[in-house]
Design an enzyme around this catalytic site. Structure first.
Site, PDB file in Angstrom:
ATOM      1  N   HIS A  77      59.068  37.341  44.099  1.00 49.51           N
ATOM      2  CA  HIS A  77      60.214  37.501  45.057  1.00 49.51           C
ATOM      3  C   HIS A  77      61.444  37.717  43.990  1.00 49.51           C
ATOM      4  CE1 HIS A  77      63.887  35.914  46.765  1.00 49.51           C
ATOM      5  NE2 HIS A  77      63.465  36.486  48.032  1.00 49.51           N
ATOM      6  N   GLU A  80      61.024  41.132  42.954  1.00 44.33           N
ATOM      7  CA  GLU A  80      61.545  42.180  44.132  1.00 44.33           C
ATOM      8  C   GLU A  80      63.280  42.301  44.007  1.00 44.33           C
ATOM      9  OE1 GLU A  80      63.251  41.855  48.141  1.00 44.33           O
ATOM     10  OE2 GLU A  80      61.404  40.698  48.124  1.00 44.33           O
ATOM     11  N   HIS A  81      63.858  41.111  43.762  1.00 40.89           N
ATOM     12  CA  HIS A  81      65.244  41.297  43.734  1.00 40.89           C
ATOM     13  C   HIS A  81      65.748  42.013  42.671  1.00 40.89           C
ATOM     14  CE1 HIS A  81      67.227  38.302  46.536  1.00 40.89           C
ATOM     15  NE2 HIS A  81      66.032  38.414  47.053  1.00 40.89           N
ATOM     16  N   GLU A 153      69.960  31.661  48.196  1.00 40.22           N
ATOM     17  CA  GLU A 153      69.265  32.102  49.367  1.00 40.22           C
ATOM     18  C   GLU A 153      68.189  31.267  49.768  1.00 40.22           C
ATOM     19  OE1 GLU A 153      65.455  35.536  49.977  1.00 40.22           O
ATOM     20  OE2 GLU A 153      66.978  35.875  48.418  1.00 40.22           O
TER      21      GLU A 153
END
Length: 433
Positions: A77, A80-81, A153
């Site tokens: 993840h 991905e960012h 997040e």
């Protein structure tokens, strides 16, 4: 015969004669699989570029090495960012938005994907997509900055009752399988991520041989394929990645799990832990489970009508079967002031159907409904492209669902009901105030 398979140069063409849909696919020399689903006279175009790498892949052996690499939870993840940030200071997501395309990315347990949808400027957007996915840029500074963003997040998702309900369900079912972990990792695990870890995971998993690109829209497949090839970097296939997962027992962890949060009405999930089907049966089993779930507690079921009339449920629950190569489970999620009563009634109706047999008329009706839903999925370019990518990483051709639904008969559905819908594999997760 439903399938017609032909070869055009090095491209394979698979046509489903029932619904007249074609898949043009080719595995390129560098190992990248390209899939094109043409849609004549449709304005929207959708492309998705994915890697078979998700949050579950934290322990692996890099091709060519012998030692095991283990990285903190949340790296997929995090990657991905960071992929959107380029060395020239441009954020690729901003650039794609400025072109007027709808761009995004996401990470799941087993794959990561970068995508956009547009009507115009497709090739300009494709330039940017393929450029940033193939050219990462990580520095100590931008990695540290991202930790704060992702940390926020993580805290935000911790406050979402629906997300907590989902994770709690998985944690009640799974002892060791990493599917039970938060895809984002934790604030502690992401604190251990640095640029070297990101580059190592990128170079291992973002190799063309571990990736696929799917395009759906009004294209001439051969021309589009040449355009894609012209935008590829010079990476070569690096071989198979050995992924290491912990052993997972078949039994559940605990039957009941509850969390207190601020919700207007209790929310619940009934989970059923399953075992992974073999490759030949994955699609057929998935179809049978979809039919059974709709028969048992779908909108037209007797149980749903009873629960609705009694005021125990206010709307149709969501019915999902999630599976990959290493996990499989059913999730039935809804809102109710009496989730325990729904759980009891759910188990009772399953026992009744097992004793009395599946109603043949209901089975036939629901099967036709499911078939209609499969066909409607092909009306939307986004649904088609995302479906073909996700299924590909599971070892499935999405067109198989149209082909294999005829193979799901009453006898097979009865065997799945007995093998999968077992009380000792069920859990009830509840979030209430």
């Amino acid at each position: 015969m439903i399938y017609f398979i032909s070869i055009k140069e090095s491209m394979q063409i698979i046509e489903n004669l029932k619904i007249k849909e074609k898949l043009y696919t080719e595995k390129l020399e560098n190992g990248l699989t390209v899939m094109i689903i043409p849609k004549k006279n449709i304005q929207k175009k959708y492309v998705i570029f994915g890697t078979n790498y998700g949050s579950n892949d934290s322990k692996f052996v890099v091709p060519g090495e012998e030692t095991v690499t283990e990285v903190p939870d949340g790296v997929a993840h995090f990657l991905e960012h960071k992929m959107f940030e380029q060395e020239n200071g441009v954020n690729s997501l901003d650039k794609l938005t400025s072109l007027g395309v709808d761009a995004n990315a996401y990470t799941t347990n087993d794959h990561t994907a970068y995508l956009f949808e547009c009507t115009d400027k497709f090739y300009e957007a494709l330039d940017e997509l393929m450029d940033y996915v193939q050219n990462p840029y990580f520095t100590d500074e931008n990695v540290e900055k991202e930790k704060g963003i992702i940390g926020q997040e993580i805290m935000m998702y911790d406050d979402y009752p629906d997300w907590r309900l989902y994770l709690n369900t998985l944690q009640a079912m799974y002892h060791n399988n990493p599917v039970k972990l938060d895809i984002t990792g934790t604030i502690d695990t992401i604190s251990k991520i640095d640029k070297d870890i990101l580059y190592k995971c990128y170079n291992t998993f973002y190799n063309p041989s571990n990736m696929a690109l799917v395009v759906c829209g009004d294209f001439e497949p051969s021309e589009l394929l040449e355009q894609i090839k012209s935008r590829l970097s010079n990476k070569k296939s690096n071989g198979d990645i050995k992924r290491i997962y912990p052993d997972e027992p078949e039994n559940i962890v605990k039957e009941n799990i509850e969390q207190k949060m601020e919700v207007s009405m209790p929310i619940f999930t009934i989970g059923i832990k399953d075992i992974v089907a073999n490759d030949k049966e994955k699609v057929k089993k998935h179809i049978a489970i979809e039919i059974l779930l709709n028969m048992i507690i779908g909108r037209s079921s007797e149980l749903y009508k009873k629960l609705y009339d009694e005021g125990n449920i206010l709307s149709e629950p969501s019915l999902d079967y999630e599976f990959s190569k290493k996990y499989a489970h059913i999730l039935i999620t809804g809102k109710s002031n009496a989730p325990e009563e729904i759980y009891k009634e759910f188990k009772n109706i399953i026992n009744t159907i097992k004793e009395e047999g599946i109603n043949e008329q209901d089975f036939s009706r629901i099967k036709k409904m499911i078939y209609g839903e499969y066909i409607r999925e092909y009306d939307d370019v986004a649904d088609v492209a995302r479906m073909f990518l996700a299924d590909y990483f599971k070892g499935i051709n999405s067109l198989d669902y149209i082909e294999e639904i005829d193979l799901v008969n009453l006898e097979y559905a009865t065997s799945i009901l007995k093998d999968v819908f077992k009380e000792d594999k069920m859990v009830l997760s509840v979030v209430r105030s």
